[in-house]
Design a protein around this motif. Sequence first.
Motif, PDB file in Angstrom:
ATOM      1  N   UNK A 159      -1.577  -9.335  -1.653  1.00  0.00           N
ATOM      2  CA  UNK A 159      -0.825  -8.085  -1.663  1.00  0.00           C
ATOM      3  C   UNK A 159      -1.113  -7.270  -2.927  1.00  0.00           C
ATOM      4  N   UNK A 160      -2.211  -7.571  -3.607  1.00  0.00           N
ATOM      5  CA  UNK A 160      -2.616  -6.822  -4.801  1.00  0.00           C
ATOM      6  C   UNK A 160      -3.190  -5.478  -4.348  1.00  0.00           C
ATOM      7  N   UNK A 161      -2.511  -4.384  -4.708  1.00  0.00           N
ATOM      8  CA  UNK A 161      -2.953  -3.065  -4.241  1.00  0.00           C
ATOM      9  C   UNK A 161      -4.348  -2.704  -4.737  1.00  0.00           C
ATOM     10  N   UNK A 162      -4.796  -3.330  -5.824  1.00  0.00           N
ATOM     11  CA  UNK A 162      -6.158  -3.083  -6.305  1.00  0.00           C
ATOM     12  C   UNK A 162      -7.213  -3.744  -5.423  1.00  0.00           C
ATOM     13  N   UNK A 218       0.837  -1.203   0.000  1.00  0.00           N
ATOM     14  CA  UNK A 218       0.000   0.000   0.000  1.00  0.00           C
ATOM     15  C   UNK A 218       0.872   1.253   0.000  1.00  0.00           C
ATOM     16  N   UNK A 219       1.878   1.263   0.894  1.00  0.00           N
ATOM     17  CA  UNK A 219       2.731   2.435   1.021  1.00  0.00           C
ATOM     18  C   UNK A 219       3.572   2.666  -0.235  1.00  0.00           C
ATOM     19  N   UNK A 220       4.001   1.607  -0.917  1.00  0.00           N
ATOM     20  CA  UNK A 220       4.724   1.766  -2.187  1.00  0.00           C
ATOM     21  C   UNK A 220       3.845   2.476  -3.213  1.00  0.00           C
ATOM     22  N   UNK A 221       2.572   2.112  -3.246  1.00  0.00           N
ATOM     23  CA  UNK A 221       1.653   2.664  -4.247  1.00  0.00           C
ATOM     24  C   UNK A 221       1.061   4.014  -3.857  1.00  0.00           C
ATOM     25  N   UNK A 222       0.815   4.219  -2.559  1.00  0.00           N
ATOM     26  CA  UNK A 222       0.037   5.397  -2.139  1.00  0.00           C
ATOM     27  C   UNK A 222       0.710   6.281  -1.090  1.00  0.00           C
ATOM     28  N   UNK A 261      -5.234  -0.622   6.527  1.00  0.00           N
ATOM     29  CA  UNK A 261      -5.418  -1.125   5.167  1.00  0.00           C
ATOM     30  C   UNK A 261      -6.348  -2.330   5.236  1.00  0.00           C
ATOM     31  N   UNK A 262      -7.441  -2.272   4.492  1.00  0.00           N
ATOM     32  CA  UNK A 262      -8.444  -3.329   4.463  1.00  0.00           C
ATOM     33  C   UNK A 262      -8.315  -4.137   3.174  1.00  0.00           C
TER      34      UNK A 262
END
Length: 126
Positions: free
Chosen positions: A61-64, A38-42, A51-52
């Motif tokens: 671990x799919x950020x989508x 999440x932190x890498x992406x956002x 993070x839900x």
Amino acid sequence: MTCIVPDDGHRNKDSYIRVLDKPRKDGGKLKMLHRIEWEKAHGPIPEGYEVNHKCKNRQCSNVNHLELLARSEHRAKDNAERYRDRTHGILVMAYKRPDLTQNQIAKHFGVAQSTVSKTKKDYTNA
């Protein structure tokens, strides 16, 4: 889109995957993989937020499949789902095993007999 579940990492008792956030020689610590992704992406997760997993797969671990929720909202959502699963289990057991008493069903689910009674009553009156 499908879940991304790596083969490596340490799975904790709640099924979350933890990995080193950097090499151990550089002071790396185990951190939840979905939070790292999440932190890498956002960017950083704000204080009071969690993070839900929208997909309900704690190893994903799919950020989508991830979303940021206020801690209180995340816990309320988890509790609602947990109670929904328990309610379903109580009703199935009561229907499929009419020989069991409400006390026996309650013991199986770790709840009070009154919870079983209320669940059955609410379902019958629905």
